[in-house]
Design an enzyme around this catalytic site. Structure first.
Site, PDB file in Angstrom:
ATOM      1  N   CYS A  69       0.833  -1.207   0.000  1.00 39.01           N
ATOM      2  CA  CYS A  69       0.000   0.000   0.000  1.00 39.01           C
ATOM      3  C   CYS A  69       0.868   1.258   0.000  1.00 39.01           C
ATOM      4  O   CYS A  69       1.478   1.562  -1.012  1.00 39.01           O
ATOM      5  CB  CYS A  69      -0.985  -0.053   1.156  1.00 39.01           C
ATOM      6  N   HIS A 127      -3.689  -4.922   0.374  1.00 36.64           N
ATOM      7  CA  HIS A 127      -3.162  -5.468   1.638  1.00 36.64           C
ATOM      8  C   HIS A 127      -3.220  -6.999   1.645  1.00 36.64           C
ATOM      9  O   HIS A 127      -4.202  -7.574   2.112  1.00 36.64           O
ATOM     10  CB  HIS A 127      -3.974  -4.928   2.817  1.00 36.64           C
ATOM     11  N   GLU A 153      -1.840  -8.989   3.562  1.00 39.66           N
ATOM     12  CA  GLU A 153      -1.760  -9.554   4.915  1.00 39.66           C
ATOM     13  C   GLU A 153      -3.107  -9.986   5.455  1.00 39.66           C
ATOM     14  O   GLU A 153      -3.165 -10.809   6.370  1.00 39.66           O
ATOM     15  CB  GLU A 153      -1.087  -8.565   5.873  1.00 39.66           C
TER      16      GLU A 153
HETATM   17  N1  GLN Z   1      -1.944   6.833   2.702  1.00 38.03           N
HETATM   18  C1  GLN Z   1      -2.043   6.102   1.484  1.00 38.03           C
HETATM   19  C2  GLN Z   1      -3.380   6.315   0.808  1.00 38.03           C
HETATM   20  O1  GLN Z   1      -4.322   6.753   1.438  1.00 38.03           O
HETATM   21  C3  GLN Z   1      -1.794   4.615   1.717  1.00 38.03           C
HETATM   22  C4  GLN Z   1      -2.797   3.980   2.612  1.00 38.03           C
HETATM   23  C5  GLN Z   1      -2.344   2.652   3.188  1.00 38.03           C
HETATM   24  O2  GLN Z   1      -1.169   2.330   3.183  1.00 38.03           O
HETATM   25  N2  GLN Z   1      -3.270   1.881   3.717  1.00 38.03           N
HETATM   26  O3  GLN Z   1      -3.527   6.060  -0.358  1.00 38.03           O
END
Ligand code: GLN
Length: 534
Positions: free
Chosen positions: A383, A509, A511
């Protein structure tokens, strides 16, 4: 029609109530029943989405895009079932929906009260979980400790459900503590007696006690508890401190709790199949290799903030009989000018940069990514970790010096990570989140395709910003490969650098989908590469 098991907690918090609930679900599933799980959280946030991970640990995301308490991650890993929006209900959700109905005139002029309006709303959430999941048995954990002001509406609702449905449709499991008092050198039952009394004062008679204790209790202790709490002796189960949480289901199964619940429900007690769990525990206890992996984040002082990431690394380790030791690296610390990266990563065979929000520590994470790329250390970015990998590459390889995300610099000349055009109207509110499952098409012949062995996958998201496609050709010309794309909206989901041993990062994600007996493909390939890099 589903039957319901409610798990409450008494005496103190942190007794492992969630693990007890998940263990019951696992045992009932292992006897061939379809199970579903739900957690009630008494706080007034609508969901944990806006809560600081330092206070509350990670936000777990379900496939249908619900931001939930991290306990749901334990549930999914334990029972290997995907949960959904009916699985995590907070007081905030309940009250806001009642107030919305009131404003809409749904209560037809009635005075809106805690009983029956709030309690009916909670009751509907319990029954909705049963109906929509088509489960035979729903296990609902009530957050907090019996006696807390905040959880009273939930406990009152359970009282009504127990009265409405009776003991063939509902079972109440109360988890408590039996402390050992040094000096008198005895296990003490009084806190448990008092906690059961609290529950009885609220009109609920628990059917089972699960007693967390440092040592097995005696017949005499069970007789005493049975007498004072009006619970049959065989329904009082010891939950002796375990060094491995996966031993809990086996321990309480040995005391027949699953069989007793099914008997209470008048359901057949098919044989439990728990061989796979015994094998898993055996694997966990006989790991004969070790590997260190650096996890570079800004919430590293609370490991729970990265709970699912840490679990996923361990799952992949089991597959290779390897214990994964995590080198927790504070990204802000890496920002100092005189920092010795070589020293920090000296024993780490892989580097992982997980997700995150806000700009604190991002330049430190970018330094770690540069270090991984320049030293050909296996890397996995998740992410924000993918977004920063792209920024690092654009800045240091493609010479776009001010490449950035508009999350951190709204005015930057090269917004390589940006909001999608249709999100810009809500930019003042920070944009809307892309949440839950999205398709991802995997490009053939890439590391992603070797890892997944599939061309179309679904993964869970939780972010606002996206890779800006305007920069795609430029980055490709310098060797970055865009190996996963969401074709419906033409969004980049996976990037990799094929010249390196293992450099891959994803916008989603992974995970949240890893299981102890089935590591996630990206963690599997990352941990394998890290082991090979030792
Ligand atoms: N802050 C980034 C976004 O909003 C990544 C978010 C995250 O890593 N969950 O796109």
């Amino acid at each position: 029609m589903a039957k319901y098991v409610f798990v409450t907690g008494g005496v103190v918090s942190g007794l492992g109530k969630g693990i007890t609930a998940a263990s019951l679900a696992l045992l009932l599933k292992s006897r061939g029943y379809k199970v579903f799980m739900q957690k009630f959280d008494p706080y007034f946030n609508i969901d944990p989405g806006t809560m600081n991970p330092i206070q509350h640990g990670e936000v777990f995301v379900t496939y249908d895009g619900c931001e939930t308490d991290l306990d749901l991650g334990h549930y999914e890993r334990f029972i290997d079932e995907e949960l959904n929006y009916t699985s995590n209900i907070t007081s905030g959700k309940i009250y806001s929906s009642v107030i919305e109905k009131e404003r809409h005139g749904d209560y037809l002029g009635a005075t809106v009260q805690l009983v029956p309006h709030i309690t009916n709303e909670i009751k509907n959430k319990v029954y909705e979980a049963g109906l929509t999941s088509h489960a035979d048995i729903v296990i609902t954990e009530i957050g907090g400790t019996v006696g807390d002001i905040e959880s009273q509406a939930f406990i009152e609702t359970l009282r009504q459900i127990q009265y409405e449905k009776g003991s063939k449709e509902t079972a109440f499991v109360h988890t408590t503590l039996i402390p050992y008092v040094i000096g008198s050198n005895e296990l003490k039952t009084k806190p448990t007696q008092n906690s059961v009394k609290d529950l009885q004062n609220m009109g609920i008679r628990p059917n089972f006690l699960v007693c967390r204790t440092p040592f097995a209790t005696t017949e005499a202790i069970k007789e005493k508890l049975s007498l004072f709490c009006s619970i049959p002796k065989e329904n009082i189960i010891d939950c002796v401190d375990a060094k491995n949480i996966y031993e809990v289901p086996l321990n309480i199964h040995a005391q027949k709790i699953d069989e007793l619940i099914l008997k209470q429900f008048e359901l057949p007690t098919n044989k439990a199949n728990l061989k796979y769990l015994e094998n898993l525990i055996h694997t966990m206890e006989t790991l004969d290799k070790e590997v260190e992996i650096a996890l570079v984040g800004k919430y590293v002082e609370l490991h729970d903030a990265y709970l699912s990431v840490a679990e996923s690394l361990r799952h992949a380790g089991y597959k290779y009989h390897t214990k994964v030791n995590i080198n927790w690296v504070d990204s802000e610390r890496l920002e100092k000018d005189n920092i010795n990266l070589k020293q920090i990563f000296k024993n780490s065979s892989g580097i992982l940069v997980p997700g995150g929000f806000g700009n604190r520590g991002i330049e430190g994470k970018i330094k770690a990514i540069k270090y991984a790329r320049e030293n050909n250390i296996p890397f996995l970015g998740i992410c924000l970790g993918m977004q920063l990998s792209v920024i690092e590459f654009a800045r240091n390889v493609c010479n776009l010096e001010d490449a950035n995300s508009t999350e951190f610099n709204t005015l930057c000349k090269n917004p390589i990570i940006d909001l999608m055009s249709d999100q810009k109207s809500v930019v003042n509110m920070g944009g809307t989140l892309r949440l839950g499952n999205y398709n991802c098409k995997i490009k053939k012949g890439t590391l992603a395709s070797t890892a997944y062995k599939e061309d179309l996958i679904k993964e869970r998201h939780r972010h606002r910003y996206e890779f800006n496609n305007k920069y795609k050709e430029l980055l490709e010309s310098y060797g970055m490969v865009f190996s996963g794309i969401n074709e419906e909206s033409n969004l980049v989901e996976i990037i990799e650098l094929p010249k390196l041993k293992h450099f891959i990062a994803c916008q989603f994600h992974p995970e949240f989908k890893s299981r102890p007996t089935r590591p996630h493909p990206l963690f599997d390939s990352f941990v394998k590469a890290s082991i090979e890099n030792k």
